[in-house]
Structures are given as C-alpha cells and as structure tokens.
Design an enzyme around this catalytic site. Structure first.
Site, PDB file in Angstrom:
ATOM      1  N   HIS A   1      39.543  46.431  38.341  1.00 23.81           N
ATOM      2  CA  HIS A   1      40.423  45.326  37.930  1.00 23.81           C
ATOM      3  C   HIS A   1      41.489  45.935  37.013  1.00 23.81           C
ATOM      4  CE1 HIS A   1      41.551  41.705  35.609  1.00 23.81           C
ATOM      5  NE2 HIS A   1      41.048  40.999  36.591  1.00 23.81           N
TER       6      HIS A   1
ATOM      7  N   ASP B   1      32.228  48.264  33.278  1.00 27.13           N
ATOM      8  CA  ASP B   1      32.769  46.906  33.287  1.00 27.13           C
ATOM      9  C   ASP B   1      31.731  45.991  33.949  1.00 27.13           C
ATOM     10  OD1 ASP B   1      34.106  44.559  33.736  1.00 27.13           O
ATOM     11  OD2 ASP B   1      35.923  45.481  34.555  1.00 27.13           O
TER      12      ASP B   1
ATOM     13  N   LYS C   1      32.735  34.024  32.594  1.00 31.15           N
ATOM     14  CA  LYS C   1      32.254  34.206  33.971  1.00 31.15           C
ATOM     15  C   LYS C   1      30.747  33.997  34.049  1.00 31.15           C
ATOM     16  CE  LYS C   1      35.716  37.705  35.095  1.00 31.15           C
ATOM     17  NZ  LYS C   1      36.763  37.062  35.870  1.00 31.15           N
TER      18      LYS C   1
ATOM     19  N   CYS D   1      44.209  40.907  40.795  1.00 31.81           N
ATOM     20  CA  CYS D   1      44.398  41.889  39.717  1.00 31.81           C
ATOM     21  C   CYS D   1      43.820  43.246  40.109  1.00 31.81           C
ATOM     22  CB  CYS D   1      43.779  41.411  38.401  1.00 31.81           C
ATOM     23  SG  CYS D   1      44.465  39.883  37.806  1.00 31.81           S
TER      24      CYS D   1
HETATM   25  N1  7TS Z   1      36.865  43.198  35.049  1.00 33.09           N
HETATM   26  C1  7TS Z   1      36.545  42.617  36.220  1.00 33.09           C
HETATM   27  C2  7TS Z   1      35.683  43.355  37.196  1.00 33.09           C
HETATM   28  C3  7TS Z   1      36.995  41.316  36.488  1.00 33.09           C
HETATM   29  O1  7TS Z   1      36.651  40.742  37.643  1.00 33.09           O
HETATM   30  C4  7TS Z   1      37.797  40.658  35.527  1.00 33.09           C
HETATM   31  C5  7TS Z   1      38.367  39.286  35.784  1.00 33.09           C
HETATM   32  C6  7TS Z   1      38.081  41.311  34.337  1.00 33.09           C
HETATM   33  C7  7TS Z   1      37.615  42.578  34.128  1.00 33.09           C
HETATM   34  C8  7TS Z   1      38.891  40.671  33.261  1.00 33.09           C
HETATM   35  O2  7TS Z   1      38.209  39.600  32.725  1.00 33.09           O
HETATM   36  P1  7TS Z   1      38.917  38.689  31.612  1.00 33.09           P
HETATM   37  O3  7TS Z   1      37.903  37.647  31.310  1.00 33.09           O
HETATM   38  O4  7TS Z   1      39.210  39.571  30.477  1.00 33.09           O
HETATM   39  O5  7TS Z   1      40.155  38.136  32.260  1.00 33.09           O
HETATM   40  N2  7TS Z   1      38.448  38.945  37.124  1.00 33.09           N
HETATM   41  C9  7TS Z   1      39.087  37.860  37.634  1.00 33.09           C
HETATM   42  C10 7TS Z   1      39.110  37.591  38.975  1.00 33.09           C
HETATM   43  O6  7TS Z   1      38.560  38.279  39.839  1.00 33.09           O
HETATM   44  N3  7TS Z   1      39.832  36.475  39.188  1.00 33.09           N
HETATM   45  O7  7TS Z   1      40.249  36.003  38.009  1.00 33.09           O
HETATM   46  C11 7TS Z   1      39.793  36.873  37.029  1.00 33.09           C
END
Ligand code: 7TS
Length: 414
Positions: free
Chosen positions: A126, A203, A229, A369
């Site tokens: 990501h 991650d 999540k 992303c």
């Molecule tokens: N790492 C992974 C593997 C992710 O899927 C996401 C968010 C992040 C980091 C970042 O998370 P945040 O809470 O800091 O934004 N992934 C997604 C997605 O797949 N669709 O919307 C957000």
C-alpha cells in the site's frame, strides 16, 4: 426486528448499519478492506467514555482524569496482550497505520538508514508502506528495492533470497495484500532480514482483522495497524516496536506529554511510550479499540477465519462461472484473506461499482493505493470486493447477481 443471527451464529443486530438501505436496497457492504463496520459494543464503549469518563489523561489529579488515564493505559495493555508483545511500553498509539509508518520513516529511517544502504519492500505494498521509504531512500542516499510477484501474486523464494542482502538495512512487508488478498510468508522474510542484519517492518493493516497476531513469534521488529479496519473507530492506530529499537529512536512529534524536563534551549524526553505520544491523545479511540479487541476475541479468530474462507470460496466459485470476469492474484481461494480483485471485460471498474451501487452493493474500484502493483500487473484499476465475518452467503449472491447484469446494462453481449 427479524432474526438477525446468521447461519454462522454472528449477531447482525450488533451492526446497525447493516440494517440500513443503500439506494433503496438492502445494503450489501463489501468494502471491509477499506474500513470495517462497527458493532454496538464498540459504539457503546466510546459513547460511555464520552458520557461519563472523559478527561485529559496523564494531566489532572482529579478522579475523572485518573479514570481516563486508566481507560487509556488499560487499552494499551489490552492491545499488548492481543498482539502478544512482551512489554506494554512497546505499544504506541497513533492515528492509523499510515502515521505509524511515517513515525518509523522519520524516527528510524531518517536516522539509521545511510548512504549506500538498501531498503527492500514488496511491489504489493500500500502507498503507506511505500512512499515513506521512498522519501527515506531519497533523503539518505539509499536504494529502494522491490520483491516482485509470480503469476499467482505470490513472492517467490528466489526474490527473498536474491533481494535481501548484506546491504539491506530495512525490510518492509505487508502481511496481507489489500489488492490481491494474498498472505505473505512474513516469518520467513523477517528471518531472512535478521540473517543479514536488517530490521523488519510488518504492515498488519489487512491481516489483523482476520488472523491472530503474535509479534514475538513473528519476530517483527516493528508492526503497524489501524483500528478502523478491525471494528473500532477511525483515528486510532498502533505502532508496535521492540523496546530496544524504540528506545534508541528520537521522538517523531514534539510538544506536551512527551517530555521530562524543558529548558529555554534544551529538552529531555519522557521514556516509552510517552516519548512517541506528543499532545492530547485519542482516548475515546483507544477505548473503542479495546472494545473491538474484546469483540473479536469473543467471536474467536478460528470462527472468523472459517466464515471468511467459506464466503471467499463461494464468491470465487460463482465469479469463475462468468467468462468475462478476470480475477487477479492466486486463481484459487487458497491461502488468502477475504479480498477479491477482479475486472469485467471491456468495462471500467468505476462503471461496475456504480452499477452495483444501484443494487445496494458497496464495492471498491480504483488503484487501491497500490499504483506500482497496478502497473506491475499491467492494469490501471480493479474492482474489489472484500468480506468480513458479518457478510453472508446471501450477500455473495446479491453481489454476483449484480455483477451478471453489468455488461447487459452497458449494451454488451454476455
Ligand atoms: N496498509 C495496508 C495494507 C492497507 O490496506 C491500508 C489501507 C493501509 C496500510 C493504510 O491504512 P490507514 O488506516 O492508515 O489508511 N487500505 C485501504 C484500502 O485498501 N482501501 O482503503 C484503505
């Protein structure tokens, strides 16, 4: 209210949003990889905190502030036990996985990565676990290298062997891809990183909602995830780090709550975890995270995995009956999380998402992303359906029935 207990024994009445409608249809929420929905015990814990326990922790000498401090530090201990960290001060609360990774890039990367060093990440990261390392590599004169995937979306052994070398100082790897749903061999990658003397950042954003995590068993040096999540509110995230590493890192943000003594020209900093938690923290968020952890533990990861696998397997079988659907990553539903990325022949993913939306089906469309991964796969975007334990077989049926309409709506033959 109708009986909302699913066949798998999940109480859907705990998720009020799933009883709402989208475009006049029953909401079929298939975007849990972006953010999960929230159960009542989490919503109520946050509400109760604001109704009767709210104060600024660590500051006041009065009862309410003491209680807020206990709630906040209690959430830290709940989180420690949940991921099996050794020490409670190894749990740093942040806003989300992204902030945790930026903290690492600034406080570790910018100080301990040097000219000529190599940082290794996978092509499926990501952007949150990619751009911070790009910035570190640029600023420090290091090289950013990628582990590429085989045709099944998996990292081949040869990539791990060849790319992680004596020059590698940091390896960043996602446990589960947010696009392909593939589960990476993180233990093996971490072992290889340690073998060459590098630190490993994992991650957990996509894995922790679905798998039990033991950071000590994994031997991760650092691990990150977001609360939102995994059933809790947005705005609370976690950075785990081994104590000896966090201890030697400088603070990321400076200000209140993270100091020991402050003089006109100098300051000394508080010990862990306060050193990395400058300013007033998201106590309500931490309280909600602790409630989310309890909710997940009550259902049990075994049960969650069983439901996830059954749903993904069923969705796979139904989607693969459609000759105009391309599914990315592993062609089987094997070792993957509840994520399916796909495209419909001749149709842009945004059109697919809009047509499904009219049927109340919420999926994601875009690059998720992960633009370097999209480029590597030779595509611009995908549709993504992602499942969690509150989804049902009926959700999959509604989803697939809607997918079957897409080409017809746009005037294509079957
Ligand atoms: N790492 C992974 C593997 C992710 O899927 C996401 C968010 C992040 C980091 C970042 O998370 P945040 O809470 O800091 O934004 N992934 C997604 C997605 O797949 N669709 O919307 C957000």
């Amino acid at each position: 209210m109708a009986n909302l207990l699913t066949r798998e024994g999940v109480n859907l009445a705990d998720f009020p949003i799933l009883q709402t409608k989208a475009n006049g249809k029953r909401l079929v929420y298939l975007d849990s990889a972006a953010t999960s929905q929230k159960p009542l015990p989490v919503i109520e814990a946050v509400q109760k905190y604001y109704e009767s326990q709210n104060a600024n922790p660590h500051r006041g000498n009065y009862e309410l502030s003491v209680e807020a401090t206990e709630m906040y530090e209690g959430a830290r201990e709940t989180t420690r036990a949940f991921i099996h960290a050794e020490h409670v001060e190894e749990i740093i609360f942040t806003r989300n996985a992204t902030e945790s990774l930026n903290l690492l890039a600034y406080s570790y990367g910018m100080h301990f990565i040097n000219k000529g060093d190599e940082i290794v990440i996978s092509i499926a990261e990501h952007h949150s676990n990619l751009i911070p390392w790009q910035q570190v590599a640029k600023a420090r004169g290091a090289t950013l290298k990628y582990l590429y995937l085989d045709e099944n979306g998996r990292i081949p052994q040869s990539e791990i062997e060849e790319k992680i070398t004596a020059k590698t100082k940091l390896v960043g790897i996602t446990h589960v891809s947010n696009v392909l749903g593939t589960v990476n061999p993180v233990k093996e990658i971490i072992a290889k990183a340690h073998h060459v003397g590098a630190v490993a950042v994992v991650d957990l954003a996509q894995s922790i909602p679905h798998f039990p995590i033991d950071v000590q068993d994994m031997d991760a040096d650092f691990a990150v995830f977001s609360g939102h999540k995994m059933l809790s509110a947005m705005g609370i995230g976690v950075l785990y780090g081994k104590r000896e590493l966090l201890d030697k890192m400088p603070p990321f943000l400076f200000g209140g709550d993270m100091i020991e003594y402050v003089y006109e020209q100098e300051a000394s900093f508080a010990p862990l975890p306060a050193k990395f938690e400058a300013g007033t923290q998201n106590v309500g968020g931490a309280v909600g995270l602790a409630a989310a952890i309890k909710y997940i533990q009550n259902i049990g990861y075994d049960h969650i995995r069983e439901i996830d696998s059954r749903l993904v397997h069923y969705a796979f079988i139904r989607l693969r009956e459609l000759p105009y659907v391309t599914i990315y990553g592993d062609g089987g539903a094997g070792n993957r999380c509840g994520v399916i990325s796909f495209n419909i022949k001749d149709v842009h993913p945004h059109d697919v998402a809009s047509i499904l939306d009219a049927d109340g089906v919420a999926i994601r469309a875009g690059h998720h992303c992960a633009q370097p991964l999209m480029r590597y796969l030779g595509i611009n975007a995908t549709c993504r359906a992602s499942f969690y334990f509150y989804n049902t077989r009926e959700d999959v049926d509604t989803f697939v029935d809607s997918v079957k309409k897409v080409r017809g709506v746009l005037g294509f033959g079957a």
